[in-house]
Motif scaffolding. Structure first.
Motif, PDB file in Angstrom:
ATOM      1  N   GLY A 107     -10.961  -3.143 -11.290  1.00 25.94           N
ATOM      2  CA  GLY A 107     -12.300  -2.672 -10.972  1.00 25.94           C
ATOM      3  C   GLY A 107     -12.575  -1.305 -11.561  1.00 25.94           C
ATOM      4  O   GLY A 107     -13.637  -1.067 -12.147  1.00 25.94           O
ATOM      5  N   ALA A 108     -11.623  -0.377 -11.410  1.00 21.52           N
ATOM      6  CA  ALA A 108     -11.804   0.970 -11.949  1.00 21.52           C
ATOM      7  C   ALA A 108     -11.947   0.937 -13.468  1.00 21.52           C
ATOM      8  O   ALA A 108     -12.795   1.626 -14.047  1.00 21.52           O
ATOM      9  N   ARG A 109     -11.134   0.121 -14.118  1.00 21.98           N
ATOM     10  CA  ARG A 109     -11.232  -0.001 -15.573  1.00 21.98           C
ATOM     11  C   ARG A 109     -12.566  -0.616 -15.975  1.00 21.98           C
ATOM     12  O   ARG A 109     -13.201  -0.193 -16.956  1.00 21.98           O
ATOM     13  N   GLY A 112     -11.271   5.565 -15.721  1.00 20.78           N
ATOM     14  CA  GLY A 112     -11.415   4.488 -16.678  1.00 20.78           C
ATOM     15  C   GLY A 112     -10.092   3.933 -17.167  1.00 20.78           C
ATOM     16  O   GLY A 112     -10.044   2.852 -17.763  1.00 20.78           O
ATOM     17  N   GLN A 113      -9.007   4.655 -16.902  1.00 16.71           N
ATOM     18  CA  GLN A 113      -7.672   4.193 -17.287  1.00 16.71           C
ATOM     19  C   GLN A 113      -6.983   3.415 -16.169  1.00 16.71           C
ATOM     20  O   GLN A 113      -5.838   2.991 -16.321  1.00 16.71           O
ATOM     21  N   GLY A 114      -7.673   3.252 -15.048  1.00 19.35           N
ATOM     22  CA  GLY A 114      -7.100   2.497 -13.943  1.00 19.35           C
ATOM     23  C   GLY A 114      -6.862   3.361 -12.719  1.00 19.35           C
ATOM     24  O   GLY A 114      -7.454   4.433 -12.566  1.00 19.35           O
ATOM     25  N   VAL A 115      -5.968   2.900 -11.833  1.00 25.36           N
ATOM     26  CA  VAL A 115      -5.709   3.569 -10.560  1.00 25.36           C
ATOM     27  C   VAL A 115      -4.253   4.012 -10.494  1.00 25.36           C
ATOM     28  O   VAL A 115      -3.346   3.222 -10.742  1.00 25.36           O
ATOM     29  N   ARG A 122       0.598  -2.172   4.118  1.00 26.14           N
ATOM     30  CA  ARG A 122       0.041  -1.221   5.083  1.00 26.14           C
ATOM     31  C   ARG A 122      -1.487  -1.267   5.144  1.00 26.14           C
ATOM     32  O   ARG A 122      -2.074  -1.015   6.198  1.00 26.14           O
ATOM     33  N   PHE A 123      -2.153  -1.574   4.013  1.00 27.69           N
ATOM     34  CA  PHE A 123      -3.612  -1.478   3.956  1.00 27.69           C
ATOM     35  C   PHE A 123      -4.300  -2.766   3.533  1.00 27.69           C
ATOM     36  O   PHE A 123      -5.532  -2.809   3.497  1.00 27.69           O
ATOM     37  N   ARG A 124      -3.513  -3.786   3.194  1.00 30.42           N
ATOM     38  CA  ARG A 124      -4.053  -5.045   2.684  1.00 30.42           C
ATOM     39  C   ARG A 124      -4.872  -4.823   1.414  1.00 30.42           C
ATOM     40  O   ARG A 124      -5.821  -5.549   1.124  1.00 30.42           O
ATOM     41  N   ILE A 125      -4.507  -3.794   0.655  1.00 32.28           N
ATOM     42  CA  ILE A 125      -5.186  -3.476  -0.603  1.00 32.28           C
ATOM     43  C   ILE A 125      -4.474  -4.168  -1.756  1.00 32.28           C
ATOM     44  O   ILE A 125      -3.247  -4.095  -1.875  1.00 32.28           O
ATOM     45  N   ASP A 126      -5.246  -4.820  -2.593  1.00 28.16           N
ATOM     46  CA  ASP A 126      -4.734  -5.459  -3.811  1.00 28.16           C
ATOM     47  C   ASP A 126      -4.843  -4.428  -4.937  1.00 28.16           C
ATOM     48  O   ASP A 126      -5.927  -4.229  -5.500  1.00 28.16           O
ATOM     49  N   LEU A 127      -3.734  -3.767  -5.254  1.00 31.30           N
ATOM     50  CA  LEU A 127      -3.765  -2.688  -6.238  1.00 31.30           C
ATOM     51  C   LEU A 127      -4.194  -3.189  -7.606  1.00 31.30           C
ATOM     52  O   LEU A 127      -4.938  -2.506  -8.319  1.00 31.30           O
ATOM     53  N   ALA A 128      -3.751  -4.382  -7.998  1.00 31.70           N
ATOM     54  CA  ALA A 128      -4.123  -4.908  -9.319  1.00 31.70           C
ATOM     55  C   ALA A 128      -5.624  -5.122  -9.413  1.00 31.70           C
ATOM     56  O   ALA A 128      -6.251  -4.809 -10.433  1.00 31.70           O
ATOM     57  N   ALA A 129      -6.246  -5.648  -8.344  1.00 31.83           N
ATOM     58  CA  ALA A 129      -7.695  -5.868  -8.349  1.00 31.83           C
ATOM     59  C   ALA A 129      -8.446  -4.544  -8.378  1.00 31.83           C
ATOM     60  O   ALA A 129      -9.474  -4.405  -9.060  1.00 31.83           O
ATOM     61  N   LEU A 130      -7.943  -3.555  -7.641  1.00 26.40           N
ATOM     62  CA  LEU A 130      -8.573  -2.237  -7.634  1.00 26.40           C
ATOM     63  C   LEU A 130      -8.470  -1.586  -8.999  1.00 26.40           C
ATOM     64  O   LEU A 130      -9.433  -0.968  -9.488  1.00 26.40           O
ATOM     65  N   ALA A 176     -23.311  -0.652  -6.598  1.00 33.03           N
ATOM     66  CA  ALA A 176     -22.366  -1.707  -6.988  1.00 33.03           C
ATOM     67  C   ALA A 176     -20.934  -1.203  -6.875  1.00 33.03           C
ATOM     68  O   ALA A 176     -20.041  -1.927  -6.392  1.00 33.03           O
ATOM     69  N   ARG A 177     -20.703   0.030  -7.309  1.00 27.86           N
ATOM     70  CA  ARG A 177     -19.363   0.597  -7.188  1.00 27.86           C
ATOM     71  C   ARG A 177     -18.998   0.819  -5.727  1.00 27.86           C
ATOM     72  O   ARG A 177     -17.880   0.481  -5.292  1.00 27.86           O
ATOM     73  N   ARG A 178     -19.912   1.381  -4.945  1.00 26.17           N
ATOM     74  CA  ARG A 178     -19.611   1.680  -3.546  1.00 26.17           C
ATOM     75  C   ARG A 178     -19.269   0.408  -2.780  1.00 26.17           C
ATOM     76  O   ARG A 178     -18.367   0.400  -1.945  1.00 26.17           O
ATOM     77  N   TRP A 179     -19.994  -0.657  -3.050  1.00 31.39           N
ATOM     78  CA  TRP A 179     -19.700  -1.897  -2.332  1.00 31.39           C
ATOM     79  C   TRP A 179     -18.330  -2.445  -2.746  1.00 31.39           C
ATOM     80  O   TRP A 179     -17.591  -2.957  -1.904  1.00 31.39           O
ATOM     81  N   PHE A 180     -18.004  -2.317  -4.009  1.00 28.41           N
ATOM     82  CA  PHE A 180     -16.695  -2.788  -4.477  1.00 28.41           C
ATOM     83  C   PHE A 180     -15.585  -2.014  -3.781  1.00 28.41           C
ATOM     84  O   PHE A 180     -14.604  -2.598  -3.304  1.00 28.41           O
ATOM     85  N   TRP A 181     -15.711  -0.689  -3.708  1.00 24.75           N
ATOM     86  CA  TRP A 181     -14.688   0.108  -3.018  1.00 24.75           C
ATOM     87  C   TRP A 181     -14.624  -0.287  -1.541  1.00 24.75           C
ATOM     88  O   TRP A 181     -13.524  -0.416  -0.977  1.00 24.75           O
TER      89      TRP A 181
END
Length: 282
Positions: free
Chosen positions: A266-268, A170-173, A255-263, A40-45
């Motif tokens: 997810g980490a939290r 667990g504190q985020g990214v 540059r990466f189309r990454i949504d930092l807030a969503a990531l 589940a984590r790997r697919w999310f990443w």
């Protein structure tokens, strides 16, 4: 000159070698790789870090082979089939467990090598890291500048070494700016098709023993994600680049189309601890 850009992404491939974390048996490795929480984590990443920039590449002339085992649990095997059906550049190869990791990788890549290409730009892609949206375009453009160097040896590595390190707990990214030598991300290796080798045949951290290695430090080209499930987790040799006042959310989106807030959410949500390894995150 026809240059084929051909990548390999291993998604929880069950086989021998290729990992720093060892297991006593293939059953133990299967239990580790296919654990529902881990998958589940790997697919999310994979969905939130790796895929976005490949779906937005400014040069669509590339192939990314996703390699996994035929017994990858659902729904992930079905999701990969759907992805390969919907995205022309993505090919899925189901490789039964093989003890020799490089042979398994070759079995996945070989059907997609273009014999008509004069050069194949092989690159490896972990399923939790990212290349920039213009990686393919830049790699093809820069190879044209280095063509004479390639002709001298018939092989060449281009190391795009400016990037960012993402650390998820667990504190985020958090985000750190790094220039890292030969990290293996955004590091195409240009080979003639008849050589029948891929990027994984060369140890990325000492590729200079096998071929000329050109270091490109211009645009931010890679994002490496460090988290609890990393096989290694060490940043590698390098140093920080100045980034005072940088808007990381904006840079990652551009540059990466990454949504930092969503990531970060997810980490939290996964409650990740820092990996219990001496060099994790350093």
């Amino acid at each position: 000159m026809r240059v084929q850009m051909l990548g390999l992404c291993r998604f929880s491939y069950l086989g021998g070698g290729g990992y720093q974390v060892g297991h006593d048996s293939i059953d133990a490795r299967r239990a580790f790789l296919y654990h529902p929480d881990r998958l589940a984590r790997r697919w999310f990443w994979f969905e939130n870090v790796t895929l976005p920039a490949y779906l937005a590449q400014s040069d669509p002339d590339f192939t990314l082979v996703i390699m996994t085992g035929p017994d990858l649990p659902e729904p992930y095997l079905g999701k990969l089939h759907d992805l390969a059906r919907d995205v022309a550049q993505i090919k899925l190869e189901l490789i039964p467990p093989m003890e020799e990791h490089t042979a398994a990788c070759m079995a996945a890549v070989a059907p997609h090598m273009d014999a008509k290409a004069e050069v194949i730009g092989h690159f490896r892609q972990d399923d939790d890291d990212a290349v920039a949206f213009d990686f393919i375009k830049q790699a093809r453009k820069d190879f044209a500048l280095m063509r004479r160097l390639w002709r001298n040896r018939g092989r060449l590595c281009c190391d795009y070494s400016r990037g960012v390190i993402l650390k998820g707990t667990g504190q985020g990214v958090t985000v750190e700016p790094w220039i890292v030598y030969n990290t293996g991300i955004a590091q195409p290796i240009y080979l003639p098709p008849e050589l029948q080798r891929t990027a994984v045949h060369f140890q990325h951290w000492k590729v200079g023993l096998s071929m000329p290695n050109v270091m490109m430090t211009g645009p931010v080209m890679f994002a490496r994600f460090l988290h609890h499930d990393n096989d290694s987790g060490a940043i590698g040799a390098g140093y920080r680049w100045p980034a005072e006042g940088e808007n990381w959310e904006k840079l990652l989106a551009k540059r990466f189309r990454i949504d930092l807030a969503a990531l970060d959410r997810g980490a939290r949500g996964f409650g990740l601890p820092g990996a219990a390894r001496a060099r994790w995150g350093t």
